[in-house]
Write a protein that holds these residues in place. Structure first.
Motif, short mmCIF file in Angstrom:
data_model
loop_
_atom_site.label_atom_id
_atom_site.label_comp_id
_atom_site.label_asym_id
_atom_site.label_seq_id
_atom_site.Cartn_x
_atom_site.Cartn_y
_atom_site.Cartn_z
N UNK A 20 47.73 44.18 47.48
CA UNK A 20 46.95 44.81 48.31
C UNK A 20 45.65 44.32 48.44
N UNK A 21 45.22 44.23 47.29
CA UNK A 21 43.52 43.58 46.79
C UNK A 21 43.61 42.30 46.00
N UNK B 79 45.53 34.23 33.42
CA UNK B 79 44.70 34.68 34.70
C UNK B 79 45.07 33.78 35.79
N UNK B 80 45.35 32.47 35.55
CA UNK B 80 45.69 31.41 36.48
C UNK B 80 47.07 31.98 37.14
N UNK B 81 47.80 32.22 36.22
CA UNK B 81 49.24 32.70 36.60
C UNK B 81 49.17 33.94 37.68
N UNK B 82 48.13 34.97 37.31
CA UNK B 82 47.96 35.97 38.44
C UNK B 82 47.74 35.65 39.75
N UNK B 83 46.39 34.88 39.68
CA UNK B 83 45.66 34.37 40.78
C UNK B 83 46.84 33.50 41.87
N UNK B 84 47.57 32.50 40.96
CA UNK B 84 48.23 31.73 41.87
C UNK B 84 49.62 32.20 42.17
N UNK B 85 50.01 33.55 41.88
CA UNK B 85 51.21 33.88 42.28
C UNK B 85 51.42 34.02 43.75
N UNK B 86 52.51 33.66 44.05
CA UNK B 86 53.02 33.51 45.61
C UNK B 86 53.31 34.61 46.41
N UNK B 87 52.50 34.84 47.60
CA UNK B 87 52.71 36.18 48.13
C UNK B 87 54.08 36.13 48.96
N UNK C 255 27.83 42.13 27.03
CA UNK C 255 28.95 41.23 27.60
C UNK C 255 30.45 41.74 27.13
N UNK C 256 30.56 42.41 25.94
CA UNK C 256 31.64 42.98 25.72
C UNK C 256 32.05 44.16 26.37
N UNK C 257 31.22 44.95 26.91
CA UNK C 257 31.54 46.13 27.83
C UNK C 257 31.73 45.69 29.23
N UNK C 258 31.37 44.38 29.56
CA UNK C 258 31.81 43.96 30.91
C UNK C 258 33.27 43.21 30.87
N UNK C 259 33.33 42.63 29.54
CA UNK C 259 34.70 41.90 29.21
C UNK C 259 35.83 43.12 29.28
N UNK C 260 35.53 44.05 28.67
CA UNK C 260 36.50 45.13 28.58
C UNK C 260 36.98 45.80 30.04
N UNK C 261 35.77 46.01 30.73
CA UNK C 261 36.02 46.67 32.21
C UNK C 261 36.78 45.67 32.78
N UNK C 262 36.67 44.41 32.93
CA UNK C 262 37.39 43.41 33.62
C UNK C 262 38.82 43.31 33.31
N UNK D 96 37.82 38.68 41.71
CA UNK D 96 36.78 39.12 41.13
C UNK D 96 36.48 39.54 39.83
N UNK D 97 37.70 40.37 39.23
CA UNK D 97 37.78 40.82 38.00
C UNK D 97 37.94 39.44 36.90
N UNK D 98 38.63 38.44 37.47
CA UNK D 98 39.02 37.24 36.60
C UNK D 98 37.74 36.65 36.33
N UNK D 99 36.95 36.44 37.76
CA UNK D 99 35.51 35.79 37.32
C UNK D 99 34.42 36.52 36.37
N UNK D 100 34.62 37.95 36.40
CA UNK D 100 33.82 38.60 35.59
C UNK D 100 34.30 38.52 34.17
#
Length: 705
Positions: free
Chosen positions: A90-91, A2-10, A57-64, A97-101
């Motif tokens: 683009x978003x 998740x850290x890799x995704x969030x910190x990727x350079x634009x 909790x499992x449903x939330x995790x799967x959705x995220x 938000x998905x990572x935090x969830x």
């Protein structure tokens, strides 16, 4: 991930390689979440009281996880920015938000799962306590046998659960406390067995009752401590009082003194003086001890006096520096700091030398176990006067060892080692009086086999603790001399999960050795070759169980493999004895016996092949260890079936059913020339005589006539 995704350079320009990498990471996150949630859902289905919370909790995790996969689905997009498909480019806020969830929901699942594990341990503890209450009240052997069988199974379950929990603990202090409590429970299980048997055999004997009550009390305390560790709580809301040692006091004191270099105002002189007073109060444990040498006592007193003088000088310069921060005063302060710290280091070195030299001398002096041997001899003789004399000597020895543990705790250097010292002190403090009550019982009933066995068990616990102290002393010296590094690994195996698997196999092997011992004790003729081979195999299997605990005489994996080879050879000898025995059995029973003997030969050959196979690397070594213990367990399972079958055939003959033909000369020859289970050669093969602890789940309680 998740850290890799969030910190990727634009970057304005993105290569296909970058896009594919982003998509792979997103898919990997989603797959990992899917596997995690599957486990969570399975847990929810098994625990209805938390099913709703866990499912949400499992449903939330799967959705995220699915959201992250969608936002990173960019590999096939030529122009992600202009496409109507929303992506990480683009978003990026959506990914955050998905990572935090996801992290929030995963944490919920973990917390809920942890609650379930804690509940399982508490439930298991409650079952053990309930069965212990039944064991305390039984008045007949038959009833005791039935309840103790249940108790043994419950203790194995509790050991599994708490062992897993111990591996999961991150706090080294809690891990050490858990290990100490589990060690008490394991050893006390054997003590409970023999103490209860003795009490049932001699119901009017007060010393036997005292002995048994002591075991039950200690087990309850250990069970309670496990629950305190697991739930992170103490009875009546009490706060845990951390043991204060000289080492930890000196370390904190020096940190405060050296902190004056950075800040002259962060603590008061009264605070510093109080800290030194506490340290010097603890040194009185050494100077007041009857076992501290005169030389050490004098040096500690001199250094204590010097420490007070150095602190007075430090405080004087420190107060001046607060009023006038000149170069000369700051240099004087630095000198005072160095001299104070140097004095504390010398004090630490002196108390360490006093404690460890005392421990080394005591452990060397008591290695012959002369007092224990004398108690066993005089007890069997029924010599109450001599037993009283030697119990006084044991009490003196106990006081010496307790004092040794208290002094070692001050210089142990780490919290886990402090806890180990406290555990050792408690063990000597409790086991000493238990040995005395067991010896008194034997002296009152000198012909009682069970009273003799009971005394042996408590003496063995004492000897085992003395042996552990030698290892503890080495670890304390390692800490002092800076040889800590990584923790010592007793087994040359990968850690920690793989060893947990080995440990579980070991527990199963332990239970089987007890079952085999129980079966062999049912034979009237203990010199029977089948019995002797069975006892030898049980002894070797028990040493392999000890290896899984990091104990016993098998120190390396090579020792284990060699033991497995000898075990297989012994099994082959047993199969030969079964074939010879089958010649006496009439035709109706012979096929069954021969079939079991052939199974045994096949299993032993497989074990020998596995034990002799050459491997390289830790992973391959672990696989080989796993296979050896697994195959040994299978052989022991078959042995548990063979022994009662042979015993049944012998009993049929005694009952006059004519099951056996007249005994051929083979038996006499084999008795004269066969391997004796108690010969020096046999003991060498089995890596030493088996401890009585291997009878933990032994259900044979009546003495042989």
């Amino acid at each position: 991930m998740i850290t890799t995704l969030i910190n990727h350079k634009d970057k304005p320009k993105r290569s296909d390689k970058t896009l594919q990498a982003i998509q792979r990471v997103g898919q990997a996150v989603n797959l990992a979440v899917g596997r995690f949630v599957t486990v969570g859902e399975a847990i929810a289905n098994e625990n209805h009281e938390l099913k709703e919370e866990m499912s949400v909790a499992c449903i939330e995790a799967r959705r995220a996880g699915e959201t992250i996969a969608q936002l990173t689905d960019v590999a096939n997009l030529d122009h992600p920015e202009s496409d109507s498909h929303i992506t990480i480019f683009t978003d990026k806020t959506g990914v955050v938000k998905a990572a935090r969830l996801l992290l929030s929901s995963v944490t919920k699942v973990l917390v809920l799962a942890d609650r379930i594990v804690i509940k399982q341990i508490i439930t298991s503890r409650n079952k053990v306590l309930a069965t212990m209450e039944q064991l305390e009240k039984v008045s007949s052997f038959q009833e005791f046998v039935q309840i103790f069988s249940q108790f043994g199974n419950e203790m194995v379950e509790f050991a599994h659960l708490t062992g897993d929990r111990q591996n999961d603990l991150k706090d080294e202090k809690k891990k050490a406390r858990m290990a100490a409590s589990r060690a008490v429970l394991e050893k006390c299980t054997m003590m409970l067995l023999t103490a209860s048997k003795t009490c049932l055999r001699h119901p009017d004997c007060e010393s036997a009752r005292i002995n048994k009550d002591g075991v039950f009390h200690r087990m309850r305390l250990a069970l309670e401590q496990v629950i305190e560790i697991v739930t992170d709580s103490r009875p009546n809301g009490e706060n845990e009082m951390a043991p204060i040692s000289i080492y930890s006091g000196i370390k904190e004191f020096k940190n405060k003194v050296e902190g004056l270099r950075e800040n002259l105002y962060f603590l008061s002189k009264e605070n510093l003086s109080t800290m030194l007073e506490v340290i010097l109060e603890h040194t009185e444990d050494f100077t007041d001890s009857a076992y501290t040498s005169h030389e050490h006592r004098e040096h500690i007193l001199e250094l204590s006096k010097q420490a007070k003088m150095e602190l007075e000088q430090l405080v004087s310069v420190w107060m001046q520096a607060q009023n006038q921060k000149t170069k000369d005063l700051m240099e004087d302060l630095e000198v005072a700091i160095l001299k104070t710290c140097q004095c504390m280091n010398e004090l630490k070195r002196e108390v360490h030398s006093a404690a460890t030299s005392l421990a080394a001398d005591l452990l060397k002096y008591h290695t012959d176990h002369m007092v224990l041997k004398a108690l066993k001899i005089t007890g069997v003789e029924g010599n109450l006067e001599a037993v009283a004399e030697y119990t006084c000597k044991l009490s003196e020895q106990k006081e010496q060892l307790v004092e040794m543990c208290r002094l070692l705790r001050h210089v142990s250097g780490t919290e886990p080692l402090e806890i180990t010292c406290i555990h050792a002190e408690d063990t000597f403090q409790v086991t000493g009086p238990q040995i005395i009550s067991a010896a008194e019982t034997l002296a009152l009933h000198p012909s009682s086999k069970i009273a003799k066995e009971n005394l042996e068990v408590f003496c063995e616990a004492w000897e085992s603790q003395l042996s552990d102290m030698s290892m503890l002393l080495r670890e304390i010296n390692d800490v002092f001399e800076g040889r800590r590094g990584e923790k010592r690994v007793y087994l040359s195996l990968p850690r920690p999960g793989e060893q947990a698997k080995i440990a579980k196999l070991g527990l199963e092997l332990h239970l089987l050795t007890s079952d085999v011992d129980s079966e062999t004790e049912k034979w009237e003729d203990q010199e029977n070759e089948i019995v002797q081979h069975g006892q030898g195999m049980s002894s070797m299997a028990y040493s392999m169980y000890l290896f899984t605990r990091g104990e016993g005489l098998l120190k390396t994996t090579q020792d284990l493999f060699h033991q497995a080879e000898i075990f297989a050879t012994e099994g082959t000898k047993l199969a030969s004895a079964l074939h010879a025995f089958s010649d006496q059995v009439h035709d109706d029973d012979k096929p069954v016996l021969l079939l079991e003997a052939e199974k045994l030969i096949s299993m032993c050959k497989q074990l020998q092949i596995t034990a002799k196979a050459s491997v390289q690397g830790k992973s391959a070594t672990f696989t080989k260890v796993d296979a050896c213990i697994l195959k040994t367990r299978n052989v022991m399972t078959l042995l548990c079936q063979l022994l009662p079958l042979c015993c049944k055939l012998l009993r049929k003959n005694k009952a006059g059913n004519g099951c056996l033909k007249p005994a051929p000369p083979w038996r006499e020859d084999r008795i004269r020339t066969g391997t004796n289970a108690h010969s020096p050669e046999r003991r060498a093969e089995t890596f030493g005589i088996k401890s009585l602890e291997n009878h933990v789940t032994n259900m044979t309680f009546l003495e042989s006539k």
